[in-house]
Design a protein around this motif. Sequence first.
Motif, PDB file in Angstrom:
ATOM      1  N   THR A 198      13.969  -9.549  -7.186  1.00  0.00           N
ATOM      2  CA  THR A 198      13.955  -8.361  -6.583  1.00  0.00           C
ATOM      3  C   THR A 198      12.548  -7.973  -6.361  1.00  0.00           C
ATOM      4  O   THR A 198      11.526  -7.980  -7.092  1.00  0.00           O
ATOM      5  CB  THR A 198      14.585  -7.335  -7.323  1.00  0.00           C
ATOM      6  N   LEU A 199      11.993  -7.985  -5.048  1.00  0.00           N
ATOM      7  CA  LEU A 199      10.672  -7.681  -4.568  1.00  0.00           C
ATOM      8  C   LEU A 199      10.392  -6.186  -4.745  1.00  0.00           C
ATOM      9  O   LEU A 199      11.085  -5.721  -3.998  1.00  0.00           O
ATOM     10  CB  LEU A 199      10.451  -8.437  -3.462  1.00  0.00           C
ATOM     11  N   LEU A 200       9.174  -5.839  -5.207  1.00  0.00           N
ATOM     12  CA  LEU A 200       8.809  -4.385  -5.134  1.00  0.00           C
ATOM     13  C   LEU A 200       7.603  -4.611  -3.986  1.00  0.00           C
ATOM     14  O   LEU A 200       6.539  -5.312  -4.539  1.00  0.00           O
ATOM     15  CB  LEU A 200       8.234  -3.736  -6.472  1.00  0.00           C
ATOM     16  N   LEU A 201       7.837  -4.084  -2.824  1.00  0.00           N
ATOM     17  CA  LEU A 201       6.312  -4.076  -2.017  1.00  0.00           C
ATOM     18  C   LEU A 201       6.088  -2.728  -1.885  1.00  0.00           C
ATOM     19  O   LEU A 201       6.532  -1.861  -1.326  1.00  0.00           O
ATOM     20  CB  LEU A 201       7.375  -4.803  -0.558  1.00  0.00           C
ATOM     21  N   HIS A 202       4.852  -2.650  -2.001  1.00  0.00           N
ATOM     22  CA  HIS A 202       4.021  -1.406  -1.653  1.00  0.00           C
ATOM     23  C   HIS A 202       3.493  -1.442  -0.219  1.00  0.00           C
ATOM     24  O   HIS A 202       2.619  -2.436   0.091  1.00  0.00           O
ATOM     25  CB  HIS A 202       2.753  -1.411  -2.559  1.00  0.00           C
ATOM     26  N   GLY A 203       3.642  -0.575   0.405  1.00  0.00           N
ATOM     27  CA  GLY A 203       3.350  -0.615   1.852  1.00  0.00           C
ATOM     28  C   GLY A 203       4.120  -1.165   2.774  1.00  0.00           C
ATOM     29  O   GLY A 203       3.875  -1.858   3.524  1.00  0.00           O
ATOM     30  N   GLY A 204       5.593  -0.989   2.594  1.00  0.00           N
ATOM     31  CA  GLY A 204       6.590  -1.566   3.475  1.00  0.00           C
ATOM     32  C   GLY A 204       6.631  -1.171   4.850  1.00  0.00           C
ATOM     33  O   GLY A 204       7.033  -2.135   5.637  1.00  0.00           O
ATOM     34  N   SER A 205       5.957  -0.379   5.486  1.00  0.00           N
ATOM     35  CA  SER A 205       5.959  -0.137   6.759  1.00  0.00           C
ATOM     36  C   SER A 205       4.927  -0.351   7.656  1.00  0.00           C
ATOM     37  O   SER A 205       4.771  -0.376   8.914  1.00  0.00           O
ATOM     38  CB  SER A 205       6.264   1.570   6.938  1.00  0.00           C
ATOM     39  N   GLY A 206       3.790  -1.157   7.002  1.00  0.00           N
ATOM     40  CA  GLY A 206       2.505  -1.604   7.751  1.00  0.00           C
ATOM     41  C   GLY A 206       2.966  -2.786   8.406  1.00  0.00           C
ATOM     42  O   GLY A 206       4.082  -3.727   8.090  1.00  0.00           O
ATOM     43  N   SER A 207       2.164  -3.458   9.059  1.00  0.00           N
ATOM     44  CA  SER A 207       2.573  -4.810   9.762  1.00  0.00           C
ATOM     45  C   SER A 207       2.899  -5.997   8.801  1.00  0.00           C
ATOM     46  O   SER A 207       3.635  -6.850   8.860  1.00  0.00           O
ATOM     47  CB  SER A 207       1.313  -5.198  10.763  1.00  0.00           C
TER      48      SER A 207
END
Length: 313
Positions: free
Chosen positions: A143-152
């Motif tokens: 399970t990946l926690l991704l910070h800034g998911g809406s950027g390119s």
Amino acid sequence: MAHAVTYSEFGGPEVLTLSEIEVPAPGPGQVGVRVTAAGVNPIDHKLRAGLRPSATISKPRRVGNDGAGVVTAVGADVDGFRVGDEVVVFGASGVYATDIVVTPDKLTPLPAGVSPAVGAALGIPVATAYQSLRSLDVGPADTLLLHGGSGSVGQAAIQFARLRGAAVIATASEARSDRVRDLGATPVGYGDGLADRVRAAAPQGVTVALDCAGTGEALDVSLELVGDRSRIATIVRGADAAGLGIRAFSGGSPEPLTEQQVAWRAEAIPVAAALLAAGAFRVELGPELPLAEAAEAHRLVAAHTPGKITLLP
């Protein structure tokens, strides 16, 4: 004559100038490309502003690494490309231009039906996301926690992680949460209480984290929720990574990418192109501006304008 965007001193967007240059001719082992779209990346404005260390400027400096175009000439000893081929350009130099010369390893065929702007949007964001996930060995058990998911970079990372079988929890503003959700991630709002919202969204726990936001909150929550610090990475706060015991992939890191990581970045472009051709990968385009408006493009990218900004020569 051809044209290229240059600057002769560090400073604000206004230091960018559209200059006349000789039309470059490819030598042996080189390919000439007429640029049809150039991708604008955050690193472009950071280098121009002197926010990222670079060499002293001794002559006008060109801008841009990513683009798309049409092959105009092929030098001796080049196989695989012909005049008229549409191509994606990645890792070249001075792509904010009408015409460039590159080596064949910087080119990938642009799939039929894919616009030049989409091709120009791949480059650094796709390469960074792909290499980061390969380096972190993200897979079906994660399970990946991704910070800034809406950027390119974030959008590419969501798609690659989902293709690798991982679940993804991605931070995003309320206005951008639908985009994150559409790509297959569970959006969570950033701000106070982020750790608790992530726990609620991922009761099974978070096994790996990638910071594409660069905030203190992103790093603090990653450290709180991921037990293995070798599976936490940042692409923004590279200078702080060693002190935190986490990994950094560029982002001001004093450690260069390894040969394997560089190879993964190069591999990412044909992988993404094939996925685009199959309808299995998406790119969000933002404003498209003329080459002469490169300064405005830099203002927009610095303001975190949604979607990939491109320049159209």
